[in-house]
Design a protein around this motif. Structure first.
Motif, mmCIF file in Angstrom:
data_model
loop_
_atom_site.group_PDB
_atom_site.id
_atom_site.type_symbol
_atom_site.label_atom_id
_atom_site.label_comp_id
_atom_site.label_asym_id
_atom_site.label_seq_id
_atom_site.Cartn_x
_atom_site.Cartn_y
_atom_site.Cartn_z
ATOM 1 N N ARG A 161 22.801 19.196 16.465
ATOM 2 C CA ARG A 161 21.521 18.523 16.393
ATOM 3 C C ARG A 161 20.672 18.923 17.591
ATOM 4 N NH1 ARG A 161 25.325 15.614 18.877
ATOM 5 N NH2 ARG A 161 24.769 14.020 20.427
ATOM 6 N N ILE A 162 19.382 18.582 17.535
ATOM 7 C CA ILE A 162 18.455 18.790 18.651
ATOM 8 C C ILE A 162 17.789 17.460 18.962
ATOM 9 C CG2 ILE A 162 16.374 19.960 19.470
ATOM 10 C CD1 ILE A 162 17.086 22.303 17.642
ATOM 11 N N ASN A 163 17.909 17.015 20.200
ATOM 12 C CA ASN A 163 17.259 15.790 20.660
ATOM 13 C C ASN A 163 16.091 16.125 21.571
ATOM 14 O OD1 ASN A 163 19.101 14.241 19.301
ATOM 15 N ND2 ASN A 163 20.115 13.410 21.110
ATOM 16 N N ARG A 164 15.077 15.276 21.527
ATOM 17 C CA ARG A 164 13.916 15.429 22.416
ATOM 18 C C ARG A 164 13.903 14.277 23.405
ATOM 19 N NH1 ARG A 164 8.243 13.864 22.161
ATOM 20 N NH2 ARG A 164 6.982 15.351 23.353
ATOM 21 N N TYR A 165 13.667 14.616 24.681
ATOM 22 C CA TYR A 165 13.576 13.628 25.756
ATOM 23 C C TYR A 165 12.231 13.778 26.443
ATOM 24 C CZ TYR A 165 18.609 13.210 25.070
ATOM 25 O OH TYR A 165 19.855 13.015 24.512
ATOM 26 N N ASP A 166 11.523 12.675 26.636
ATOM 27 C CA ASP A 166 10.197 12.736 27.254
ATOM 28 C C ASP A 166 9.972 11.493 28.109
ATOM 29 O OD1 ASP A 166 7.664 13.357 27.993
ATOM 30 O OD2 ASP A 166 6.792 13.358 25.990
ATOM 31 N N SER A 167 10.482 11.535 29.335
ATOM 32 C CA SER A 167 10.354 10.400 30.245
ATOM 33 C C SER A 167 9.007 10.369 30.945
ATOM 34 C CB SER A 167 11.467 10.453 31.302
ATOM 35 O OG SER A 167 11.238 11.529 32.208
ATOM 36 N N GLY A 168 8.248 11.481 30.858
ATOM 37 C CA GLY A 168 6.990 11.581 31.581
ATOM 38 C C GLY A 168 7.143 12.142 32.979
ATOM 39 N N THR A 169 8.384 12.366 33.408
ATOM 40 C CA THR A 169 8.665 12.926 34.730
ATOM 41 C C THR A 169 9.125 14.372 34.581
ATOM 42 O OG1 THR A 169 9.318 10.756 35.576
ATOM 43 C CG2 THR A 169 10.060 12.682 36.814
ATOM 44 N N PRO A 170 8.577 15.294 35.380
ATOM 45 C CA PRO A 170 8.988 16.699 35.267
ATOM 46 C C PRO A 170 10.485 16.887 35.530
ATOM 47 C CG PRO A 170 6.971 16.506 36.556
ATOM 48 C CD PRO A 170 7.494 15.109 36.367
ATOM 49 N N LEU A 171 11.087 17.747 34.734
ATOM 50 C CA LEU A 171 12.507 18.104 34.876
ATOM 51 C C LEU A 171 13.376 16.855 34.974
ATOM 52 C CD1 LEU A 171 12.324 21.207 37.246
ATOM 53 C CD2 LEU A 171 12.405 21.158 34.756
ATOM 54 N N ASP A 172 13.212 15.977 33.993
ATOM 55 C CA ASP A 172 13.930 14.712 33.949
ATOM 56 C C ASP A 172 14.289 14.427 32.495
ATOM 57 O OD1 ASP A 172 14.254 11.848 35.533
ATOM 58 O OD2 ASP A 172 13.699 11.567 33.438
ATOM 59 N N LEU A 173 15.543 14.040 32.262
ATOM 60 C CA LEU A 173 16.007 13.794 30.899
ATOM 61 C C LEU A 173 16.377 12.328 30.687
ATOM 62 C CD1 LEU A 173 18.203 16.991 30.370
ATOM 63 C CD2 LEU A 173 15.896 16.564 29.528
ATOM 64 N N SER A 174 15.732 11.445 31.439
ATOM 65 C CA SER A 174 15.977 10.015 31.280
ATOM 66 C C SER A 174 15.395 9.518 29.959
ATOM 67 C CB SER A 174 15.331 9.236 32.429
ATOM 68 O OG SER A 174 15.872 9.605 33.666
ATOM 69 N N GLY A 175 15.892 8.377 29.518
ATOM 70 C CA GLY A 175 15.295 7.684 28.384
ATOM 71 C C GLY A 175 15.950 7.968 27.054
ATOM 72 N N LYS A 176 15.513 7.208 26.075
ATOM 73 C CA LYS A 176 16.045 7.303 24.713
ATOM 74 C C LYS A 176 15.587 8.584 24.038
ATOM 75 C CE LYS A 176 14.358 4.418 21.650
ATOM 76 N NZ LYS A 176 14.126 3.168 20.899
ATOM 77 N N ALA A 177 16.467 9.165 23.247
ATOM 78 C CA ALA A 177 16.169 10.422 22.559
ATOM 79 C C ALA A 177 15.505 10.175 21.215
ATOM 80 C CB ALA A 177 17.455 11.218 22.352
ATOM 81 N N THR A 178 14.721 11.143 20.799
ATOM 82 C CA THR A 178 14.278 11.237 19.411
ATOM 83 C C THR A 178 14.855 12.538 18.860
ATOM 84 O OG1 THR A 178 12.219 12.339 20.072
ATOM 85 C CG2 THR A 178 12.163 9.942 19.805
ATOM 86 N N THR A 179 14.847 12.713 17.562
ATOM 87 C CA THR A 179 15.500 13.887 16.973
ATOM 88 C C THR A 179 14.497 14.846 16.346
ATOM 89 O OG1 THR A 179 15.854 12.736 14.876
ATOM 90 C CG2 THR A 179 17.615 12.622 16.506
ATOM 91 N N LEU A 180 14.867 16.110 16.356
ATOM 92 C CA LEU A 180 14.126 17.152 15.656
ATOM 93 C C LEU A 180 14.980 17.613 14.483
ATOM 94 C CD1 LEU A 180 11.718 19.194 15.559
ATOM 95 C CD2 LEU A 180 13.114 20.712 16.980
ATOM 96 N N SER A 181 14.459 17.507 13.289
ATOM 97 C CA SER A 181 15.216 17.915 12.105
ATOM 98 C C SER A 181 15.524 19.402 12.167
ATOM 99 C CB SER A 181 14.410 17.593 10.846
ATOM 100 O OG SER A 181 15.089 18.033 9.693
#
Length: 344
Positions: A161-181
């Motif tokens: 699978r592929i998950n997307r992470y967007d915490s708003g902070t550069p080079l940071d993978l914090s937070g809940k994931a969303t998925t890319l089909s």
């Protein structure tokens, strides 16, 4: 199996609420109160002195040093991909245990690697419910890239699978994931032969490439996500090399990091290239040889790569190795400079 055992050992070597949070096998287990956590990161120089004339198969390629990275943090290691900030000062790496590392680099006057800042941070990737992965089977993150608009994409193996992470902070993978089909040919990859390379191309399309499995086929499944649709094609492997990462070259080509290992004394590390205009439905891409990494440059299980172009036109190629949590392997960060020429 080896990494599963290591995953379990890490799990019980640190308090659950700090390191791994909830387990799918534990009721009401607390999530970590701090994620990421601060860690101490150290480095030492390895291999020949940077700047020393090293014979490479390309005259425009220069070796710029290798660092061995270490940390007492129990989850440190197993790094499978890396990204650098545009100023080359900060890096983000992911591990196949579902962790991410953010650290800072220092350089010598000629741009070669000097050391790392001791203060770094390490966090756990979260799933789409905002919970940590307590089972290695779901945590095997193998590939990392920037997302088209903002945030980052992480590709996972085993449960492909592929998950997307967007915490708003550069080079940071914090937070809940969303998925890319993803398309069926990526979902149906061999358990240990899934997506190893993911790359945002200059036109904002997303290129994905699987490692593949020699026992199944000499072709690695590949796909391009563009305008909301997937284009499916294949990548031809040869000489037992398998792709592990990808980066954008300034001339528009895609650089592929490849590795082979068939037993003691057989380790091979090389780069090949492919072209964006070859990525068409049903096509079979045949990569072109770019260069090989040989001793005395330190070699290990290199799996991750990023390429940064500076204002002068030089391209800085970073590769990081997966130590497999083995006492005889290391986390190596190696830097190569592809100098500006009329050819690149």
């Amino acid at each position: 199996m080896k990494k599963l055992v290591i995953f379990i050992l890490i799990l019980f070597s640190t308090p659950l609420t700090l390191l791994f949070g909830a387990s799918t096998e534990l009721k009401n287990a607390a999530q970590p109160g701090l994620n990421p956590v601060p860690i101490t990161l150290v480095s030492e120089q390895e291999g020949p002195q940077a700047g020393k004339k090293i014979e490479l198969s390309r005259p425009d390629l220069e070796y710029r040093g290798t660092l061995i990275l270490n940390s007492p943090y129990p989850a440190f290691g197993g790094f499978s991909d890396i990204l650098l900030s545009n100023d080359r000062k900060t890096f983000l790496a992911i591990s196949d245990m579902g962790f991410w590392l953010k650290g800072s680099l220092n350089y010598k006057q000629d741009g070669s690697l000097k050391n790392v800042e001791r203060r770094a941070e390490m966090g756990q990737l979260l799933n789409t419910e905002g919970k940590t992965f307590a089972v290695k089977y779901y945590a095997d993150s193998e590939a990392l890239c920037r997302a088209p608009e903002s945030g980052y994409l992480v590709a996972f193996e085993r449960v492909h699978r592929i998950n997307r992470y967007d915490s708003g902070t550069p080079l940071d993978l914090s937070g809940k994931a969303t998925t890319l089909s993803i398309p069926d040919q990526l979902k149906n990859s061999p358990k240990n032969g899934g997506i190893e390379a993911i790359l945002k191309l200059p036109d904002n399309s997303i290129f994905t490439l699987t490692e593949g499995d020699d026992s199944v086929s000499a072709l690695s499944k590949a796909a391009l996500f563009v305008d909301g649709k997937w284009i499916n094609f294949e990548y031809k492997r040869n000489s037992h090399y398998r792709p592990t990462s990808a980066g954008n070259l300034a001339d528009g080509r895609i650089l592929i990091l490849e590795r082979k290992y068939r037993g003691p004394g057989t380790l091979g590390i090389r780069f090949c290239t492919i072209n964006r205009n070859q990525m068409k439905e049903g096509a079979v891409l045949s990569p072109e040889f770019f260069c090989e990494i040989n001793l005395p440059i330190p070699r290990d299980n290199y799996e991750g790569m990023d390429i940064i172009k500076d204002k002068e036109g030089a391209q800085w190629i970073y590769i990081i190795s997966d130590d497999n949590f083995s006492p005889v392997q290391h986390t190596l960060l190696t830097l190569l400079e592809l100098k500006k020429t009329t050819a690149n």
